[in-house]
Motif scaffolding. Structure first.
Motif, PDB file in Angstrom:
ATOM      1  N   GLU A   1      -5.883  15.932  -0.456  1.00 46.87           N
ATOM      2  CA  GLU A   1      -6.998  14.934  -1.675  1.00 46.87           C
ATOM      3  C   GLU A   1      -8.477  15.656  -2.200  1.00 46.87           C
ATOM      4  OE1 GLU A   1      -5.984  10.639   1.008  1.00 46.87           O
ATOM      5  OE2 GLU A   1      -7.385  11.839   0.972  1.00 46.87           O
ATOM      6  N   HIS A   2      -8.139  16.912  -1.615  1.00 45.42           N
ATOM      7  CA  HIS A   2      -9.409  17.358  -2.218  1.00 45.42           C
ATOM      8  C   HIS A   2      -9.563  18.439  -3.318  1.00 45.42           C
ATOM      9  CE1 HIS A   2     -13.439  19.065  -0.503  1.00 45.42           C
ATOM     10  NE2 HIS A   2     -12.606  20.441  -0.740  1.00 45.42           N
ATOM     11  N   PRO A   3     -10.104  18.201  -4.256  1.00 43.63           N
ATOM     12  CA  PRO A   3     -10.269  19.086  -5.428  1.00 43.63           C
ATOM     13  C   PRO A   3     -10.782  20.673  -5.914  1.00 43.63           C
ATOM     14  CG  PRO A   3     -12.065  17.039  -5.386  1.00 43.63           C
ATOM     15  CD  PRO A   3     -12.205  17.322  -3.511  1.00 43.63           C
ATOM     16  N   ALA A   4      -9.647  20.365  -6.110  1.00 50.09           N
ATOM     17  CA  ALA A   4      -8.675  22.115  -6.448  1.00 50.09           C
ATOM     18  C   ALA A   4      -9.977  23.283  -6.571  1.00 50.09           C
ATOM     19  CB  ALA A   4      -7.708  22.676  -7.418  1.00 50.09           C
ATOM     20  N   GLN A   5     -11.154  22.411  -7.631  1.00 55.46           N
ATOM     21  CA  GLN A   5     -12.654  22.908  -7.724  1.00 55.46           C
ATOM     22  C   GLN A   5     -13.592  23.482  -6.717  1.00 55.46           C
ATOM     23  OE1 GLN A   5     -11.187  20.091  -9.366  1.00 55.46           O
ATOM     24  NE2 GLN A   5     -12.885  18.948  -9.944  1.00 55.46           N
TER      25      GLN A   5
ATOM     26  N   ALA B   1       0.606  -1.158  -0.196  1.00 52.76           N
ATOM     27  CA  ALA B   1       0.005  -0.168  -0.282  1.00 52.76           C
ATOM     28  C   ALA B   1       1.049   1.046  -0.039  1.00 52.76           C
ATOM     29  CB  ALA B   1      -0.759   0.104   1.692  1.00 52.76           C
ATOM     30  N   PRO B   2       0.237   2.885  -0.981  1.00 49.93           N
ATOM     31  CA  PRO B   2       0.541   3.921  -0.641  1.00 49.93           C
ATOM     32  C   PRO B   2       1.620   3.910   0.846  1.00 49.93           C
ATOM     33  CG  PRO B   2      -1.075   4.208  -1.182  1.00 49.93           C
ATOM     34  CD  PRO B   2      -1.025   2.573  -1.784  1.00 49.93           C
ATOM     35  N   ALA B   3       2.508   4.496   1.102  1.00 52.47           N
ATOM     36  CA  ALA B   3       2.117   5.553   2.276  1.00 52.47           C
ATOM     37  C   ALA B   3       1.295   6.341   3.073  1.00 52.47           C
ATOM     38  CB  ALA B   3       3.593   6.235   2.245  1.00 52.47           C
ATOM     39  N   PRO B   4       1.036   6.862   3.622  1.00 50.16           N
ATOM     40  CA  PRO B   4       0.299   7.736   4.383  1.00 50.16           C
ATOM     41  C   PRO B   4       1.131   9.033   4.455  1.00 50.16           C
ATOM     42  CG  PRO B   4       0.902   7.369   6.388  1.00 50.16           C
ATOM     43  CD  PRO B   4       2.104   6.129   4.760  1.00 50.16           C
ATOM     44  N   PHE B   5      -0.214   9.874   3.586  1.00 56.03           N
ATOM     45  CA  PHE B   5       0.215  11.224   3.689  1.00 56.03           C
ATOM     46  C   PHE B   5       0.192  12.132   4.565  1.00 56.03           C
ATOM     47  CE2 PHE B   5      -1.833  15.560   3.380  1.00 56.03           C
ATOM     48  CZ  PHE B   5      -1.626  16.060   2.874  1.00 56.03           C
TER      49      PHE B   5
ATOM     50  N   GLY C   1       6.153  25.032   6.123  1.00 61.16           N
ATOM     51  CA  GLY C   1       5.278  24.515   5.501  1.00 61.16           C
ATOM     52  C   GLY C   1       3.910  24.223   4.906  1.00 61.16           C
ATOM     53  N   CYS C   2       3.658  24.198   6.268  1.00 63.31           N
ATOM     54  CA  CYS C   2       1.841  24.477   6.328  1.00 63.31           C
ATOM     55  C   CYS C   2       1.377  25.723   5.939  1.00 63.31           C
ATOM     56  CB  CYS C   2       1.727  24.165   8.465  1.00 63.31           C
ATOM     57  SG  CYS C   2       1.740  22.591   8.479  1.00 63.31           S
ATOM     58  N   THR C   3       1.820  26.731   6.561  1.00 68.83           N
ATOM     59  CA  THR C   3       1.144  28.131   5.775  1.00 68.83           C
ATOM     60  C   THR C   3       1.780  28.032   4.121  1.00 68.83           C
ATOM     61  OG1 THR C   3       2.292  28.819   7.428  1.00 68.83           O
ATOM     62  CG2 THR C   3       2.148  30.457   5.276  1.00 68.83           C
ATOM     63  N   ALA C   4       2.494  27.601   3.904  1.00 70.33           N
ATOM     64  CA  ALA C   4       2.101  27.100   1.956  1.00 70.33           C
ATOM     65  C   ALA C   4       0.947  26.077   1.511  1.00 70.33           C
ATOM     66  CB  ALA C   4       4.161  26.218   1.112  1.00 70.33           C
ATOM     67  N   VAL C   5       1.242  25.146   2.231  1.00 68.57           N
ATOM     68  CA  VAL C   5      -0.156  24.023   2.021  1.00 68.57           C
ATOM     69  C   VAL C   5      -1.600  25.417   2.685  1.00 68.57           C
ATOM     70  CG1 VAL C   5      -1.443  22.169   2.856  1.00 68.57           C
ATOM     71  CG2 VAL C   5       1.219  22.069   2.951  1.00 68.57           C
TER      72      VAL C   5
ATOM     73  N   LEU D   1      -8.409  23.743  11.525  1.00 69.75           N
ATOM     74  CA  LEU D   1      -7.557  23.796  10.380  1.00 69.75           C
ATOM     75  C   LEU D   1      -6.195  22.184  10.462  1.00 69.75           C
ATOM     76  CD1 LEU D   1      -4.740  26.598  12.726  1.00 69.75           C
ATOM     77  CD2 LEU D   1      -6.009  26.182   9.860  1.00 69.75           C
ATOM     78  N   ALA D   2      -6.895  21.768  11.799  1.00 65.40           N
ATOM     79  CA  ALA D   2      -6.616  20.231  12.002  1.00 65.40           C
ATOM     80  C   ALA D   2      -7.369  19.653  10.484  1.00 65.40           C
ATOM     81  CB  ALA D   2      -6.697  19.700  13.524  1.00 65.40           C
ATOM     82  N   ASP D   3      -8.293  19.428  10.797  1.00 68.14           N
ATOM     83  CA  ASP D   3      -9.301  18.867   9.662  1.00 68.14           C
ATOM     84  C   ASP D   3      -8.561  19.392   7.516  1.00 68.14           C
ATOM     85  OD1 ASP D   3     -11.168  17.153   9.104  1.00 68.14           O
ATOM     86  OD2 ASP D   3     -12.422  18.462   8.401  1.00 68.14           O
TER      87      ASP D   3
END
Length: 546
Positions: free
Chosen positions: A521-525, A178-182, A234-238, A512-514
């Motif tokens: 994984e959320h669609p950009a649109q 399985a892929p690594a967790p995000f 990093g969080c600010t960029a995200v 913020l946590a959510d």
């Protein structure tokens, strides 16, 4: 026993008993006085809060008054409880000396039940095994009494191990896994709840990272300052895409509030003064359904080019103070369209209020300081302006059409009389007179001050922007300065998100946590679905699905 200086008992034990009784009575009287003072402070605070809810802020000092009343109540409540315990102890000593003294117990309001959503832990207290009266063992349970105690579980840390099993194919010998967790940040180690706590502590509670690192170390989790700073960057960029959606939403409003405040910025061998700008969308005064939003920007100085860049694509109503840097925004030939200036009557009232502050003069007199001369003209100006605010309280939250109709009927005559009165009095004053300067401030911008009469969307004050900046003004004493210009930009992004969440009654840390857990994984649109006023707690989503 008769009391009085001429009939004191000669027996030493009797004298001691009398002294204990007297001390107990004094302690009871002191406890009663403290209780009365606490009750008076509590009632004063309740009255002021009710008046504020009903009529709105009555002056620029109303928020400070509430803070002072709350601090006074806190002190008096603690004092009353201490005196109550002292009175109980003194009464117990007097009773042990065979001298009866009536004890005192404070009358406390009935406590509201604890919220239903809190989990309950039942601790069963073993019942008796025999009757306390006859000693019999044939006991039958009749029921139970439950006493609830509110408790908090200290913050706990844990390491979550994501175990990814490997499988090999017996046919082709390939390995599957399985892929690594995000993780929010590439090769990150911190979970979204921890990151949200760090961000909210820094930008919402104004706790610098070095103090957070010290506290975490004392809790047995050493995290270096540089590591925490890396996570914040990093969080600010995200979260920047969310800030951009918020920015687009706020700047699409029909009316904006604008203001700025100073922030110290670390420079070589010193600190320089930067600025934090805020633009607030608040349609509640005229009954608008749009959610509240605030967007912040940072700049190294207060040059007019900064607000002109912030609002380069904006057109509509702009409510702010008379800062000269806003001047070019009101040019009729702007490419984006005109911006109409709406002046703030609170800013105009403030210099008059300072020159007519009777309460401040009374305090100075009590403190032995020289009282300031009260200006009759300033007092009259404050009275006339306050009459306009009294009318506004009656139409707060009404539709723009209703507000305009009431203003045309009630406020317009008062404004016309105020202008005539000010121009008459201004002609009698010298150029350097302080009252003349306050009048000139209004008369030079009279069209901006009277624009609210023809547009029900305009407010009389710019308090919405000042409220948004209040947290920064309070937090400056904690975080001392921004580390750099990049740090100022980073702070502006996070302030925008956190303040907007607060304005919409959303828990910023939970939100913020959510966001940090879902945004990748959320669609950009569909990013607008994650903005605070559209957000639903994960627990609410689970209940809705069930």
């Amino acid at each position: 026993m008769e009391n009085g200086p001429g009939k004191l008992p000669e027996d030493i034990e009797a004298l001691q008993a009398t002294l204990l009784a007297t001390r107990a009575e004094l302690a009871v009287v002191r406890a009663r006085q403290s209780d009365d003072q606490a009750l008076i402070a509590h009632l004063k605070l309740q009255i002021e809060k009710l008046n504020r809810d009903r009529y709105g802020p009555r002056s620029e000092r109303s928020i400070r008054l509430l803070d002072q009343l709350e601090l006074t109540l806190e002190e008096l409540e603690a004092k009353a409880t201490e005196d109550e315990l002292a009175a109980e102890l003194a009464a117990a000593k007097a009773k042990s000396a065979t001298t009866p003294v009536a004890s005192f117990s404070r009358q406390r309001p009935s406590r509201k039940p604890f919220p239903e959503h809190l989990p309950r832990e039942r601790v069963i207290v073993p019942g008796p095994v025999s009757c306390a009266c006859c000693g019999g063992a044939r006991l039958s349970k009749l029921g139970e009494d439950v006493t609830e105690t509110l408790e908090v579980i200290p913050k706990s840390w844990k390491v979550i191990q994501h175990v990814r099993e490997k499988f090999s194919c017996r046919d082709c010998e390939k390995i599957s896994q399985a892929p690594a967790p995000f993780h929010v940040i590439a090769r990150g180690w911190a979970g979204p709840s921890l990151l949200a706590m760090v961000l909210f502590e820094k930008f919402g509670q104004h706790q610098p990272l070095n103090r957070q690192a010290e506290r975490y170390a004392k809790e047995g989790v050493p995290i270096s300052l540089s590591t925490l700073a890396d996570q914040v960057g990093g969080c600010t960029a995200v979260l920047t895409p969310l800030f951009q959606r918020l920015e687009a939403y706020v700047l699409s409003a029909e009316r904006l509030h604008g203001d700025d405040t100073t922030v110290p910025v670390l420079a070589k061998g010193k600190t320089s003064t930067g600025r934090i700008w805020v633009y607030v969308r608040d349609d509640k005064p005229f009954g608008g359904p749009a959610p509240l939003g605030a967007v912040f920007y940072y700049s190294r100085d207060r040059a007019g080019e900064h607000p002109q860049a912030h609002l380069a694509g904006y057109s509509g109503l702009f409510q702010a103070d008379a800062y000269g840097g806003y001047g070019k925004l009101y040019n009729a030939g702007r490419n984006a369209g005109p911006i109409l200036e709406a002046a703030c009557w609170v800013h105009a009232r403030r210099p008059f209020f300072v020159m007519a502050d009777l309460a401040e003069n009374a305090r100075r007199k009590v403190q032995g300081k020289k009282p300031v001369v009260i200006s009759p003209l300033a007092l009259e100006a404050v009275r006339r302006i306050d009459a306009l605010f009294e009318i506004e309280r009656g139409v707060n939250g009404e539709t723009p059409e209703r507000r305009k109709a009431v203003r045309q009927e009630l406020s317009a005559p008062l404004v016309a009389d105020l202008e005539i009165w000010m121009r008459e009095q201004r002609a009698k004053l010298s150029r350097g007179n302080d009252v003349a300067k306050a009048m000139d401030y209004m008369l030079k911008r009279w069209s901006a001050f009277t624009r609210f009469l023809d547009d029900g969307r305009i407010c009389l004050s710019n308090n919405a922007a000042e409220r948004a900046l209040r947290g920064i003004a309070l937090g400056r004493k904690s975080w001392l300065f921004c580390g750099s210009d990049r740090g100022g930009d980073r702070a502006a992004v996070m302030y925008s998100l956190i303040v907007t969440a607060k304005m919409n009654d959303v828990d910023p840390q939970a939100w913020l946590a959510d966001m940090l857990a879902r945004i990748a994984e959320h669609p950009a649109q569909k990013l607008d679905e994650l903005l605070p006023w559209n957000w639903r707690k994960p627990a609410d989503l689970k209940r809705a699905a069930a």
